[in-house]
Write a protein that holds these residues in place. Structure first.
Motif, short mmCIF file in Angstrom:
data_model
loop_
_atom_site.label_atom_id
_atom_site.label_comp_id
_atom_site.label_asym_id
_atom_site.label_seq_id
_atom_site.Cartn_x
_atom_site.Cartn_y
_atom_site.Cartn_z
N SER A 230 0.83 -1.20 0.00
CA SER A 230 0.00 0.00 0.00
C SER A 230 0.87 1.25 0.00
O SER A 230 0.58 2.23 -0.71
N VAL A 231 1.94 1.23 0.79
CA VAL A 231 2.87 2.37 0.80
C VAL A 231 3.47 2.57 -0.59
O VAL A 231 3.54 3.69 -1.11
N GLY A 232 3.93 1.49 -1.21
CA GLY A 232 4.53 1.59 -2.53
C GLY A 232 3.55 2.08 -3.58
O GLY A 232 3.92 2.86 -4.48
N THR A 233 2.29 1.63 -3.51
CA THR A 233 1.28 2.05 -4.48
C THR A 233 0.95 3.53 -4.31
O THR A 233 0.81 4.27 -5.30
N VAL A 234 0.84 3.98 -3.07
CA VAL A 234 0.51 5.38 -2.80
C VAL A 234 1.68 6.29 -3.17
O VAL A 234 1.49 7.39 -3.70
N ALA A 235 2.92 5.85 -2.90
CA ALA A 235 4.10 6.69 -3.15
C ALA A 235 4.95 6.07 -4.25
O ALA A 235 4.61 6.12 -5.42
N ASP A 236 6.07 5.46 -3.87
CA ASP A 236 6.94 4.82 -4.86
C ASP A 236 7.79 3.76 -4.17
O ASP A 236 7.67 3.52 -2.96
N ALA A 237 8.67 3.12 -4.95
CA ALA A 237 9.47 2.02 -4.43
C ALA A 237 10.44 2.49 -3.35
O ALA A 237 10.73 1.75 -2.40
N ASP A 238 10.95 3.71 -3.45
CA ASP A 238 11.88 4.21 -2.44
C ASP A 238 11.20 4.36 -1.08
O ASP A 238 11.79 4.00 -0.05
N VAL A 239 10.01 4.89 -1.07
CA VAL A 239 9.29 5.04 0.19
C VAL A 239 8.93 3.66 0.74
O VAL A 239 8.99 3.43 1.96
N ARG A 240 8.58 2.75 -0.13
CA ARG A 240 8.28 1.39 0.33
C ARG A 240 9.51 0.78 1.00
O ARG A 240 9.40 0.15 2.06
N ARG A 241 10.68 0.94 0.39
CA ARG A 241 11.90 0.38 0.97
C ARG A 241 12.18 0.99 2.34
O ARG A 241 12.62 0.30 3.27
N ALA A 242 11.92 2.28 2.49
CA ALA A 242 12.14 2.92 3.80
C ALA A 242 11.18 2.34 4.83
O ALA A 242 11.57 2.08 5.99
N ALA A 243 9.93 2.13 4.45
CA ALA A 243 8.96 1.54 5.38
C ALA A 243 9.37 0.14 5.79
O ALA A 243 9.29 -0.24 6.97
N VAL A 244 9.84 -0.66 4.83
CA VAL A 244 10.30 -2.02 5.14
C VAL A 244 11.51 -1.96 6.07
O VAL A 244 11.61 -2.74 7.03
N THR A 245 12.41 -1.05 5.82
CA THR A 245 13.63 -0.94 6.62
C THR A 245 13.31 -0.61 8.08
O THR A 245 13.80 -1.26 9.01
N TYR A 246 12.46 0.38 8.30
CA TYR A 246 12.23 0.85 9.66
C TYR A 246 11.18 0.04 10.42
O TYR A 246 11.23 -0.02 11.65
N ALA A 247 10.25 -0.58 9.71
CA ALA A 247 9.26 -1.42 10.39
C ALA A 247 9.71 -2.87 10.46
O ALA A 247 9.32 -3.59 11.39
N GLY A 248 10.53 -3.28 9.51
CA GLY A 248 10.91 -4.69 9.44
C GLY A 248 12.28 -5.02 9.97
O GLY A 248 12.71 -6.18 9.93
N THR A 249 13.01 -4.00 10.47
CA THR A 249 14.33 -4.24 11.07
C THR A 249 14.45 -3.44 12.36
O THR A 249 13.53 -2.74 12.76
N GLU A 250 15.62 -3.51 12.98
CA GLU A 250 15.86 -2.77 14.22
C GLU A 250 16.21 -1.31 13.96
O GLU A 250 16.34 -0.53 14.90
N ARG A 251 16.39 -0.94 12.73
CA ARG A 251 16.77 0.44 12.41
C ARG A 251 15.65 1.41 12.75
O ARG A 251 14.46 1.06 12.69
N THR A 252 16.00 2.64 13.08
CA THR A 252 15.05 3.66 13.51
C THR A 252 15.23 4.93 12.68
O THR A 252 16.38 5.34 12.44
#
Length: 645
Positions: free
Chosen positions: A356-378
């Motif tokens: 949904s994030v990728g569809t609303v925005a783009d692949a870069d924003v999707r990758r950021a969402a995956v990084t911060y929600a799916g890993t320990e990174r903040t």
């Protein structure tokens, strides 16, 4: 037309305090039973104590059975209402109670009580549920307060807000201010799932230590401690209101979004309402960057510590919102993702969130969402100037849902073509439901949209386009339901239950012919009168056989109380023919050897100069023709229909 409340069962739960048994309240479950009900079986919750019955006896376990005679049966029972929980995080408090009976007052969740019933006849019997209090109090849809209250009301943006302020409560804000804030949030938050009524209770803190600052239950009920203020980024009133706008279920990997979105939007909406400033918002988000949050992976609840779904979750939600706005030149926001989650059919998982994030925005924003929600990174906090750049102008605020008004639902088909009233459309098998959906843009930027129409959790049609600021686009969706049952249809984040019933039993009540005596072989027109005596549509299959094939073979649909005639022509040789069907008297046609031919079935003179004395025999036997039988096939509908809720 078919929602006849007077013919429904009425189930009423009445609540009252039980001062001698603190922690327990008394419930009287009453029913008003119409004549056509054949059986009625309530199933009580576990761990209740039944103290009296009228017209009911215990059947098995917690199920009770109606005696079939008492028109106003009831069951009285007591139940424990105290619920406790320890909850850390911004919504946690230092007490223990979620719901409580404090002796002189009580705030508790309504008990869940199932009821099954059956009825006689074709017209369905439904059930109307209501709740009330014995003495002062207020009953919402999911919560009840017993004790003296004052109710304050406000209507805005298609919602009615009912603020329930107990006499025991000392509200930190004026009722008008609380209502103003929730009404403003209703307009600010364009994500679908806008319930007609919100029941908001102010929970007294004078004698109870609550375990949370607020709690939302069901679709539209919420309570907030009376000491909670509005002028803060940790706005509990807005936090619980945001929960009422979440109409999606998640699996474990997407569970973080529930509290993350509520915490973030409580602060964001408070800032938009000038109840706090950037510093207040930043302080809420800063807590997601602390050391205690560093090991949290939002998609893995087992790693959450110190309420990471609230703290790190709200920071990630805010960061994704900022990135979406920048990537789309401020035409879209996280609200578009929120809307897609509300419209999603079935449980939301992490893939749904990230796609949904990728569809609303783009692949870069999707990758950021995956990084911060799916890993320990903040995410790193941004400055006030960066915030102003991303949030300085209002993006598109698009809402996809059901239209408002009397023409939202219409029905067409073999029985009727008309608009439908009521919140639960009632159809009959074979009819087509038309649903009107709308797309509105309350923002300041144009954007593309996709409006999905779903049936029973599966998207069956979509419409897409571009919606301008302030524009409202309308789409119509259709679905034909061939089988009876309870179905769910949805447009965007709005859904409604559709009840599909089998039509009533129609039958052939009369047979006639343009002539019943022929002097010689010839053609006869046979007519069948089909009647529907029910108060609901009816249908049947009319099949009348003849010596050389079917005379009539038609599917007949009739409105309530309607009669209709169908006919066919049959060529008959010499002999005697008997036609029978359904409830109609047999029709006998004689050809040759027994009298004159009459166009109206009377004993008039023969046609074509015949003398009416021609003898002969039928090829099916001397002096007597075949018996052609007309069989009425009625759609399956038992006299004793059954339904369970």
């Amino acid at each position: 037309m078919f929602e006849r409340a007077s013919d429904n069962i009425t189930a009423t739960q009445e609540f009252r305090l039980t001062p001698d048994e603190r922690g327990r309240i008394t419930v009287v479950q009453r029913y008003a039973v119409p004549d056509r009900v054949a059986s009625l079986k309530p199933q009580l919750p576990r761990d209740v104590t039944v103290t009296g019955t009228t017209g009911f006896s215990r059947a098995e376990g917690t199920t009770y059975e109606w005696d079939g005679n008492t028109s106003a049966p009831q069951i009285t029972f007591t139940m424990r209402v105290n619920e406790t929980r320890d909850l850390a995080g911004p919504e946690g408090a230092r007490g223990e109670y979620l719901f409580v009976d404090a002796g002189e007052w009580a705030l508790f969740r309504q008990p869940s009580l199932g009821t099954s019933w059956s009825w006689h006849g074709a017209e369905p019997v439904g059930i109307t549920r209501q709740a009330t209090t014995d003495g002062p109090g207020y009953a919402g849809d999911w919560m009840v307060y017993l004790g003296e209250v004052r109710t304050h009301e406000r209507s805005a943006h298609g919602q009615r807000f009912e603020l329930v302020v107990p006499k025991r409560a000392s509200l930190a804000e004026s009722p008008a201010a609380v209502l103003d804030s929730m009404a403003a949030a209703s307009d600010q938050l364009r994500v679908g799932d806008r319930d007609d009524v919100i029941h908001a209770f102010a929970a007294p803190t004078t004698s109870v230590r609550w375990g949370v600052r607020g709690l939302q239950l069901g679709d539209r009920d919420m309570w907030v401690r009376d000491v909670e203020t509005l002028s803060t980024a940790e706005n509990t009133w807005l936090h619980e209101y945001v929960h009422t706008r979440q109409d999606y279920n998640t699996d474990a990997a997407a569970e973080w979004t529930t509290e993350a979105f509520a915490t973030y939007y409580a602060a964001h909406l408070a800032m938009e309402q000038d109840l706090t400033d950037y510093d207040g918002l930043r302080e809420v988000l800063r807590r997601g960057t602390t050391q205690s949050q560093s090991d949290a992976v939002l998609t893995d609840p087992s790693t959450w510590a110190d309420a990471a779904n609230y703290l790190k979750g709200s920071l990630v939600a805010a960061d994704v919102d900022r990135r979406i706005r920048l990537a789309t030149d401020r035409t879209r926001s996280l609200q578009a993702v929120f809307s897609r989650l509300n419209a999603h059919q079935g449980p939301v998982d992490e893939r749904t969130v990230f796609e949904s994030v990728g569809t609303v925005a783009d692949a870069d924003v999707r990758r950021a969402a995956v990084t911060y929600a799916g890993t320990e990174r903040t995410p790193t906090l941004w400055s006030e100037s960066d915030h102003a750049e991303a949030f300085g102008s209002a993006p598109a605020r698009v809402e996809v849902g059901l239209a408002d008004g009397p023409d939202t639902f219409a029905v067409g088909g073999p029985f009727r073509n008309e608009s439908l009233d009521g919140s639960t459309p009632t159809l009959f098998a074979g009819e087509t439901l038309t649903v009107v959906g709308t797309v509105t843009n309350a923002g300041e930027a144009a954007t593309e949209y996709e409006a999905g129409f779903a049936v029973d959790g599966r998207v069956v049609a979509t419409e897409s386009g571009t919606v301008q600021p302030g524009e409202r686009v309308t789409h119509r969706f259709e679905r034909t339901f061939e089988r009876a049952g309870e179905r769910t249809v949805a447009v965007g984040g709005d859904e409604v239950t559709v009840e599909v019933h089998e039509p009533g039993r129609a039958s052939v009540t009369a047979l006639s012919a343009n002539r019943t005596e022929l002097a010689a072989p010839g053609a006869v027109e046979v007519a069948a009168t089909v009647s529907n005596p029910n108060d609901v549509p009816g249908r049947t299959s009319v099949r009348l056989g003849g010596p050389d094939g079917p005379v009539i073979d038609r599917r007949v649909a009739l409105g309530a109380g309607e009669n209709r005639t169908v006919s066919g022509v049959v060529r008959l040789g010499e002999g005697r023919y008997e036609f029978t069907i359904g409830d109609a008297d047999p029709l006998t046609v004689t050809v040759g050897g027994t009298g004159s031919e009459s166009g109206d079935g009377s004993d008039g003179g023969s046609q074509d100069g015949g003398d009416g004395q021609d003898g002969g025999s039928s090829g099916f036997g001397p002096g007597f023709g075949p018996v052609a039988t007309l069989v009425g096939a009625v759609a399956a509908l038992a006299l004793l229909a059954r339904r369970r809720a």
